[in-house]
Scaffold this motif. Sequence first.
Motif, PDB file in Angstrom:
ATOM      1  N   ARG A 132       0.864  -1.183   0.000  1.00  0.00           N
ATOM      2  CA  ARG A 132       0.000   0.000   0.000  1.00  0.00           C
ATOM      3  C   ARG A 132       0.900   1.232   0.000  1.00  0.00           C
ATOM      4  O   ARG A 132       1.836   1.331   0.771  1.00  0.00           O
ATOM      5  N   HIS A 133       0.599   2.143  -0.885  1.00  0.00           N
ATOM      6  CA  HIS A 133       1.412   3.359  -0.984  1.00  0.00           C
ATOM      7  C   HIS A 133       0.498   4.581  -1.051  1.00  0.00           C
ATOM      8  O   HIS A 133      -0.456   4.591  -1.837  1.00  0.00           O
ATOM      9  N   ILE A 134       0.802   5.578  -0.219  1.00  0.00           N
ATOM     10  CA  ILE A 134       0.016   6.815  -0.195  1.00  0.00           C
ATOM     11  C   ILE A 134       0.952   7.994  -0.412  1.00  0.00           C
ATOM     12  O   ILE A 134       2.005   8.093   0.224  1.00  0.00           O
ATOM     13  N   GLN A 135       0.569   8.869  -1.319  1.00  0.00           N
ATOM     14  CA  GLN A 135       1.367  10.064  -1.599  1.00  0.00           C
ATOM     15  C   GLN A 135       0.451  11.275  -1.597  1.00  0.00           C
ATOM     16  O   GLN A 135      -0.591  11.283  -2.265  1.00  0.00           O
ATOM     17  N   THR A 136       0.844  12.285  -0.846  1.00  0.00           N
ATOM     18  CA  THR A 136       0.079  13.533  -0.824  1.00  0.00           C
ATOM     19  C   THR A 136       0.900  14.618  -1.508  1.00  0.00           C
ATOM     20  O   THR A 136       2.122  14.524  -1.616  1.00  0.00           O
TER      21      THR A 136
END
Length: 201
Positions: A132-136
């Motif tokens: 899982r990868h989250i980028q803001t």
Amino acid sequence: MFTSPRVALCLILTVPALALAGCSKKTESAPAAPEVPSVEAPENMEAAPAVPETVEVPEATETAAAAGEAHVHGAGEFAVAVDGDVLTVTLDAPLANFGLGEGDTDALEVSTGIGDKLVSFQGNADCTEGNRHIQTRTVGDHSGLTLTLEFTCSALDKLDGVRLNAFSEFPGFQTVDAVFVGPDSQTAAVLTPGNPELATR
């Protein structure tokens, strides 16, 4: 013969004056300058191009693009891609869709449970979640988030569709442009709370 000195003086003064008067010519006025003929442009000569009118550019709205990036609260983009036995799901949307403020870009705080139950699968593909990868990001006054989930599936040929649960998990979502890219098919749809499923066949 004139003997009077007075008469002699008059003659002396008068004769030269008459002589000068007889020899002088009338002053002629200077000739007028010749008129310059008017020159007309040839018939085949193109006229100078007109100056183009100024085009008015509409003012940007609050939901318009910021530095080239579309930022519309309630909207998003969803992609499902298959590569071998790996299925990758990507959701991109403004932070506001997730119930967050424009300044809430701390990835550690944002990532807490934000991808849980994001999608469910139609059919018997037998998929297990992996990375899982989250980028803001922040562009101007707007902040967005890209969430990527990877699944390993043992029977992708049995996958019938992918349901996006963001509409029920995050009420800020109203419409999502979705696309599926697989080895044998490609589909696209606009997902809404009443139609949250992306077909894969």
